[in-house]
Every structure is written in C-alpha cells, then in structure tokens.
Design a protein around this motif. Structure first.
Motif, mmCIF file in Angstrom:
data_model
loop_
_atom_site.group_PDB
_atom_site.id
_atom_site.type_symbol
_atom_site.label_atom_id
_atom_site.label_comp_id
_atom_site.label_asym_id
_atom_site.label_seq_id
_atom_site.Cartn_x
_atom_site.Cartn_y
_atom_site.Cartn_z
ATOM 1 N N GLU A 1 14.859 -37.783 1.437
ATOM 2 C CA GLU A 1 14.355 -37.228 -0.364
ATOM 3 C C GLU A 1 13.428 -38.131 -0.240
ATOM 4 O O GLU A 1 13.495 -39.557 0.267
ATOM 5 C CB GLU A 1 15.585 -37.612 -0.583
ATOM 6 C CG GLU A 1 16.407 -35.798 -1.764
ATOM 7 C CD GLU A 1 17.149 -36.098 -3.185
ATOM 8 O OE1 GLU A 1 16.994 -35.554 -3.227
ATOM 9 O OE2 GLU A 1 18.250 -36.734 -2.590
ATOM 10 N N ARG B 1 6.914 -33.647 2.029
ATOM 11 C CA ARG B 1 7.240 -32.681 0.797
ATOM 12 C C ARG B 1 8.604 -33.938 -0.360
ATOM 13 O O ARG B 1 8.491 -34.465 0.055
ATOM 14 C CB ARG B 1 8.654 -31.905 0.610
ATOM 15 C CG ARG B 1 9.310 -30.601 -0.350
ATOM 16 C CD ARG B 1 8.231 -29.559 -0.708
ATOM 17 N NE ARG B 1 8.908 -28.668 -1.462
ATOM 18 C CZ ARG B 1 8.507 -27.606 -2.092
ATOM 19 N NH1 ARG B 1 7.651 -26.928 -1.398
ATOM 20 N NH2 ARG B 1 9.098 -26.987 -2.684
ATOM 21 N N ALA C 1 9.903 -26.730 1.765
ATOM 22 C CA ALA C 1 11.277 -27.729 1.264
ATOM 23 C C ALA C 1 12.673 -27.934 2.689
ATOM 24 O O ALA C 1 12.108 -26.766 3.301
ATOM 25 C CB ALA C 1 11.802 -26.660 0.567
ATOM 26 N N LYS D 1 20.060 -33.652 1.555
ATOM 27 C CA LYS D 1 19.761 -33.002 1.064
ATOM 28 C C LYS D 1 20.835 -31.555 1.398
ATOM 29 O O LYS D 1 22.054 -31.126 0.859
ATOM 30 C CB LYS D 1 18.567 -32.308 0.754
ATOM 31 C CG LYS D 1 17.839 -33.362 0.194
ATOM 32 C CD LYS D 1 16.512 -32.427 0.004
ATOM 33 C CE LYS D 1 15.962 -32.836 1.367
ATOM 34 N NZ LYS D 1 14.005 -33.239 0.829
ATOM 35 N N ASP E 1 9.825 -34.452 -3.259
ATOM 36 C CA ASP E 1 10.889 -33.945 -3.991
ATOM 37 C C ASP E 1 11.063 -34.205 -5.293
ATOM 38 O O ASP E 1 11.106 -33.266 -6.403
ATOM 39 C CB ASP E 1 12.263 -34.533 -3.305
ATOM 40 C CG ASP E 1 12.557 -34.133 -1.836
ATOM 41 O OD1 ASP E 1 12.687 -32.948 -1.851
ATOM 42 O OD2 ASP E 1 12.352 -35.057 -0.970
#
Length: 501
Positions: A46, A149, A40, A340, A151
């Motif tokens: 994102e 990753r 993460a 983020k 999200d």
C-alpha cells in the motif's frame, strides 16, 4: 508534520477509541482525484502520501507566521510504501523544489486546470489558490511522477504537529552545531540569540516545529538537508512512542491530538478505517522502517529527478522489493495476510515507473494475453532500419484492441530499446501499451497522445517466442540503499547536506 500522520496510522489500533476519534477526522473531496490513474491493485503493498501543510488558516499562523488569509502550501511530503509482507516500510521524501509535471487538477469552480510541465512539486498543493490547499492535486502529481497508485493521502498542519509533540512529552533530537534566531529567520538583521545548542536535546510544541522547519545554519541551507533532519525526527518520534508503550492513558490523547488537525482522503475518513490500516502496521519494527529521498540532482536553484535511478526505485516498490533487494511480497503470509489481496500473493506486473526512461515490460509477449487496448489511441514509429517493423507492431496492437492512429518512421533509426512516449495525464494508458513490448522504456513527452517508437529489441523478443523468461524487477541503485536511514539509526547521524551554514 509528516511524523504526525505516520504516528496516528501506526498507533490508532484500539477499537474503543472509534467514537472518540470519528468526530475529529476531516476529509478532502475525492472528486479532485484524476480519472486517469495507475491501475488499482498494481502492487500488493500500500502507498500512503503524507503531506505537511504550512497553511496559515485555522489558527496555524500563530505557529508558522505569515498571514491567516494566505493560500495553502505544501511544506514537505513523502510517499510511505507499506510492503505486502507488513514487516517492511519505506518513506520516500520528495523535495518541494523538485521539477515535475503537475497534471490537470480540479479547481474550486469544478473546472480542471491545464497540465504544467517543469513546475515545482509543492506548487501542486496550491492549485486553485484556496486556504486549505489541494491535496488531491498533489496526489495526482505523485501518481504521475511515480506510476504508483496512491491508496491514501494524509495532510497534517502546524497545530496538529505541535500538539502531538506536546502530548508525547517531547521528542529527542540532535543538532550538528549551534543554531541562532537568524538561521530560523534569514531576513533578520542580526544573528540573534542561540535557539538550539549543538548536540542532543528534547523539543516539543513550537520548538519542535522550529526544528523540522529550519533550513539555514546547517550544511548548504537547502531543503535536502532539512529533509534529513525531518527523517531523523520521525524516526525519533516513532522510537519515543514505542518505548512509552500503548496504554489507554497514553494512546487516547495521542490519537485525539493527531486526528484533530489531520485531513485524509475519503478512504480513511473514519476511525474504523484508520484503525484497520493501523493494525496492518503493527509488526513493522524500527530497523525495517527506512527513509530515503527520491534520486535527485541540482538543476540551478531547483531539484531534478535523476533517471533511471528514480524509475528503478518506483519499479522496486511496485514489485514489493526492499531497497536491499529482499522479496517483501508476503505471498499471503505474515501480519495482515500479505498485502491488499490477503493470501493471493503478488501479481506479476511490468516494472514501469517515473517520469523519465523506465523499464516497462518485464515479461514476454505471452504475459500480454490479457491486455485490452479498448479506448486507447496510439501512433507507431519504426526506430530501426528494419523494414515493416512499425506495421508488425501496429498489427499486434490492433489484435489487442488498441486504435492505431498512424504508422511511420522515427527521426532516429538507431533505437535498440522500444520507447513508449506519453503526454500529460496519459501515463496509465502508456503503461498498458508497454505491456505488449517487453523491456520498453516509458518517457513523459510534450505531446498529447501515446507514441510507440519500436526498437530493434522488438524483433529479438518476437523471435524468442512466448517461452522467454520474465526479467527480475529493477534493483535500487546502491547509492540509494547506502544513504537510507533506518528508524533505529543513531539520532545524531546524517543531519545536513553540503557545505556552508
């Protein structure tokens, strides 16, 4: 269908619709997400996976044909990367026939499937054979493919798509030639009547669904050509919504239509969460919204990912670098606070990605100071003629807490670049290992563990010492940047692929 999710994520930005929307948002079970995921926060931007489902349940068979008792399938998918500066975004389409590794996925009885190599990408959504499909498995597969990753994941069905196009009053599209009933249904005995005339027109409901689903009659009749038209359709829909404006009388029906036939991950499972994400997209203009297809080539009747081009793309996204080479990390500036971690800037990270060879270590060994190998087993092989290199690498791994299970010599002793090979479901562990080997390549292999094949570059790197400057993030291949569509491009441009039709 993919247009629906992009639209609701980009327009649900008014607080007064929270309660109205909450009752219509469905979520899928997050327990099906892999326990071995990319870290993460590996990017300040994102990543949102958008899946168009052709499930026939819940009234969708009336629009898409087929049996209402059939299993859920993925008709189309793309990974939307919102850069950390919140002024750029890119949607990377993944052809449904792409050969990938589908990692272990959770089944309806709570057990987990075995990894499947060289499997069509859309098969992931059908793992478990349920009517609504398995979006968690598709998300796991995308994370395995890209090393990024994911999200959030959004699934849209036929009904939601058709309803949205009705609500906006139709979407302008363009056809490069006349299209007949037989093109929509290749099993039809005759050519049939014209259903789309060549040129520009406005479509909605069933007609819009037919447009984005049709494959035959244009170019080589492949999914590649259809993806081009889907990208053009999403672009046109975004233009239409922006030009109409966001008055309450327009927005509420739009958002309601979107959420009623949309399934999302638990992280987007409320109106408040949807609106929060949507607000972060408000400053992305049409020209800075790009559409590409993952680098590919035909492999028989299927599609294979082209390396290292795909890995270069994933590395650029991880570094928040646009396809034309701009730094879009934001560094705490601009809308949304720059990603983020608002105000924190972008983290320095390895540019590792993809299922084939990829540049994994971009910094020097000094950047590996914080690497922890606790719980990670790794075998080390000497891929050079330099004696003792495997032992040196094993000692370095041990100092960082890795468990070295074996050392030895590789079959080939001509390796220049260090290679980190990993089995199914072990990508994130391989990425951790690669941080100790600047410039290493990541490769998906058929084994069950993580192996390091040390190349001659390892010796050169160690000799350079900790002052060695970090290499820049990988650049996207020129051909990919050249073929990208912007959301403000000409409606009638680049709508098919190949010859035939």
């Amino acid at each position: 269908m993919v247009a629906l999710a992009v639209t609701v994520l980009g327009t649900a930005g008014l607080g007064w619709i929270y309660l109205k929307l909450n009752g219509g948002i469905n979520t899928f079970d997050g327990d099906g997400l892999s326990r071995d995921r990319p870290q993460a926060g590996s990017s300040q931007g994102e990543n949102v996976l958008v899946i168009g489902s052709d499930a026939r349940n819940d009234g969708n068979s009336a629009l898409g044909g087929g049996s209402k008792d059939d299993i859920g399938r993925s008709d189309t998918a793309f990974l939307l990367h919102v850069y950390a500066d919140h002024r750029h975004a890119i949607a990377v389409s993944i052809p449904r026939d792409t050969l990938v590794t589908v990692p272990p996925c959770r089944l309806p009885d709570g057990s987990w499937s075995k990894a499947q190599e060289h499997t069509m990408f859309n098969a992931a959504f059908s793992v478990g054979q349920t009517e609504k499909g398995n979006p968690a498995c598709t998300q796991n597969t995308v994370e395995t493919l890209t090393g990024l990753r994911v999200d959030h994941t959004v699934v849209v069905d036929f009904k939601g798509f058709a309803s949205l196009t009705d609500v906006v009053g139709g979407v302008p599209v363009c056809l490069p030639q006349d299209i007949y009933q037989g093109d929509l249904d290749p099993h039809r005995a005759t050519k049939g009547a014209v259903i789309f005339r060549k040129g520009q027109q406005t479509v909605s409901g069933q007609k819009a669904l037919d447009y984005v689903r049709i494959r035959h009659g244009m170019g080589d009749g492949s999914d590649i050509g259809r993806i081009k038209r889907q990208q053009a359709f999403v672009s046109s829909l975004l233009k239409k919504i922006k030009s109409d404006g966001f008055s309450p009388t327009k927005l509420l029906p739009l958002a309601t239509a979107a959420t009623r036939s949309m399934t999302v991950d638990p992280g987007l499972g409320s109106a408040a969460k949807l609106v929060s994400f949507a607000m972060s997209l408000q400053d992305i203009d049409l020209h800075n919204t790009k559409f590409v297809t993952v680098p590919w080539r035909y492999q028989g009747a299927r599609v294979a990912v082209v390396e290292p081009d795909a890995s270069d793309l994933w590395a650029a996204l991880k570094a928040d670098r646009t396809i034309d080479g701009k730094d879009a990390r934001g560094n705490g500036k601009g809308a949304g606070g720059g990603g983020k971690g608002a105000g924190e800037g972008a983290a320095a990270l390895p540019s590792s990605a993809g299922t084939g060879p990829s540049s994994a270590g971009t910094g020097s060994s000094a950047s590996a100071g914080g690497v922890s190998g606790a719980g990670i087993d790794v075998a080390v092989l000497n891929g050079t003629s330099t004696r003792g290199l495997a032992a040196e690498a094993a000692a370095e791994l041990t100092r960082h807490g890795f468990t070295v299970t074996a050392t030895g010599n590789a079959l080939s002793r001509q390796h220049t670049t260090t290679v980190v090979e990993y089995g199914a479901g072990l990508r994130s562990r391989a990425e951790t290992v690669a941080r100790l080997f600047p410039g290493a390549e990541l490769r998906s292999a058929g084994g069950r563990g993580v192996d390091v094949v040390v190349g001659s570059s390892y010796t050169a790197t160690e000799a350079a010492g900790p002052s060695t400057p970090a290499a820049p993030p990988g650049t996207v291949p020129d051909s990919l940047a050249h073929d990208a569509r912007s959301a403000d491009d000409d409606l009638c441009s680049d709508l098919s692929y190949g010859d035939g039709g």
